[in-house]
Design an enzyme around this catalytic site. Sequence first.
Site, mmCIF file in Angstrom:
data_model
loop_
_atom_site.group_PDB
_atom_site.id
_atom_site.type_symbol
_atom_site.label_atom_id
_atom_site.label_comp_id
_atom_site.label_asym_id
_atom_site.label_seq_id
_atom_site.Cartn_x
_atom_site.Cartn_y
_atom_site.Cartn_z
ATOM 1 N N HIS A 168 -4.262 -5.585 -38.557
ATOM 2 C CA HIS A 168 -3.043 -6.279 -38.123
ATOM 3 C C HIS A 168 -3.323 -7.543 -37.314
ATOM 4 C CE1 HIS A 168 -0.862 -2.138 -38.597
ATOM 5 N NE2 HIS A 168 -1.092 -2.734 -39.744
ATOM 6 N N ASN A 222 -5.953 13.133 -32.442
ATOM 7 C CA ASN A 222 -4.631 12.570 -32.150
ATOM 8 C C ASN A 222 -3.833 13.595 -31.350
ATOM 9 O OD1 ASN A 222 -2.773 10.287 -32.647
ATOM 10 N ND2 ASN A 222 -1.509 11.861 -33.622
ATOM 11 N N CYS A 279 0.809 -27.207 -30.010
ATOM 12 C CA CYS A 279 -0.544 -27.730 -30.188
ATOM 13 C C CYS A 279 -0.751 -29.013 -29.368
ATOM 14 C CB CYS A 279 -0.763 -28.002 -31.673
ATOM 15 S SG CYS A 279 -2.369 -28.693 -32.057
ATOM 16 N N PHE A 321 3.241 1.637 -29.601
ATOM 17 C CA PHE A 321 4.464 1.082 -30.176
ATOM 18 C C PHE A 321 5.549 2.121 -30.438
ATOM 19 C CE2 PHE A 321 4.581 -3.184 -32.449
ATOM 20 C CZ PHE A 321 4.003 -3.812 -31.371
ATOM 21 N N ARG A 322 5.145 3.254 -30.985
ATOM 22 C CA ARG A 322 6.156 4.171 -31.508
ATOM 23 C C ARG A 322 6.363 5.454 -30.709
ATOM 24 N NH1 ARG A 322 4.070 1.184 -35.212
ATOM 25 N NH2 ARG A 322 5.436 0.173 -36.711
ATOM 26 N N THR A 381 -3.717 7.719 -34.171
ATOM 27 C CA THR A 381 -2.693 7.204 -35.077
ATOM 28 C C THR A 381 -1.963 8.366 -35.726
ATOM 29 O OG1 THR A 381 -2.275 5.998 -37.131
ATOM 30 C CG2 THR A 381 -4.508 6.824 -36.821
ATOM 31 N N SER A 382 -0.663 8.221 -35.858
ATOM 32 C CA SER A 382 0.134 9.272 -36.492
ATOM 33 C C SER A 382 0.050 9.148 -38.011
ATOM 34 C CB SER A 382 1.584 9.138 -36.040
ATOM 35 O OG SER A 382 2.051 7.843 -36.373
ATOM 36 N N ASP A 387 -5.501 -5.614 -29.950
ATOM 37 C CA ASP A 387 -5.878 -5.893 -28.564
ATOM 38 C C ASP A 387 -7.320 -6.364 -28.362
ATOM 39 O OD1 ASP A 387 -7.414 -3.461 -28.730
ATOM 40 O OD2 ASP A 387 -5.631 -2.313 -28.182
ATOM 41 N N CYS A 418 -2.722 -23.443 -34.627
ATOM 42 C CA CYS A 418 -1.622 -24.381 -34.828
ATOM 43 C C CYS A 418 -1.158 -24.249 -36.280
ATOM 44 C CB CYS A 418 -2.101 -25.803 -34.560
ATOM 45 S SG CYS A 418 -0.906 -27.039 -35.093
HETATM 46 ZN ZN ZN Z 1 -1.990 -28.925 -34.320
#
Ligand code: ZN
Length: 246
Positions: A123, A216, A152, A35-36, A193-194, A108, A131
Site C-alpha cells: 500500500h 493475530n 512543490c 484502521f479497522r 491482519t484479519s 509506516d 510532486c
Molecule cells: Zn514539482
Amino acid sequence: MSDKYQLLKSIIKQSNSIVVFTGAGISVPSGIPDFRSASGIYNQAWKITYSPEQIISHSFFLSHPEEFYEFYKEKMCYPNAKPNLAHLYFAELEKKGKNVSVVTQNIDGLHQAAGSTKVYELHGSIHRNYCMDCNKFYTLDDILKKKGVPHCDKCGDIIKPDVVLYEEGLDEMTIQYALSAIMTAEVMIVIGTSLKVYPAAGFIRYFKGKYLILINKEKTDYDQNCDLVFNEDVIEVIKKISWRNF
Ligand code: ZN
C-alpha cells in the site's frame, strides 16, 4: 515454554527462507492505531462529514486536497513511531543470515526502520512523496512541515504521498516481488491482519512452502488453514520465541 512456542522457534531456526506478511496489528504496539479495529481510525469521530474511505480516495484527493491532507497528516502519519520488538526480531533474523522477506500492508516504514532490507509495501509508504507534475521527491518531514496542502518548491504543483488510495491499483512491480517472495519461501508468518483486505489477503494462496503460521489477536477465517495459530498479541509471542531477554 509450551510446545507451540517451542515448535515455532524450531521451525524458524531450521528454515532459511522466511516470508513475513504483516498488517496493522504489528504496528499497534508502536502506537499506530489499526484502521479497522474498534479503537481504530475508522471508528473515531472526525469533524468532517466524510467517511475515512471517502477521504482516502483518489477522487477525493484531487477534489478536496485541503480536507484530504488535514485528515492524512493527523490520522495516518506517525513521524515519532518507533519499530517494536516484532519489527526488530525479523530484522535481526535477516542480519543473522536468513533470507527474510517482508510483505506488508502497512505504510509506516517501521520494518525498514528496524533494519529489514527486503520489504515490499503493498500500500505504499508515507515516507515517499512526489510532486504530481515534476515528480520531485519529498520526505515525510517535508510534507509535515508545509502548512495545509503541500506544494512543490520547484514547480508549485501539489505533492502526493506514494500511498495507495481507494480507487487506485497496487503497484505491479511490488506485487511481482511480493508474490515471488511468497512462492519461494519455506515458511510464511502472517502477523496482525484479519486477512479481510483484498487483493492483498489473496496473496496467501500463493504460498507453497511447508509451514503457514498466523499470529493475530482475533480469530480469522483463515485460522483452520494454518499449521500454527496464535490468537494473541504479537509482542507476547515474539518475547517467548526470541533469543534475547527483552
Ligand atoms: Zn514539482
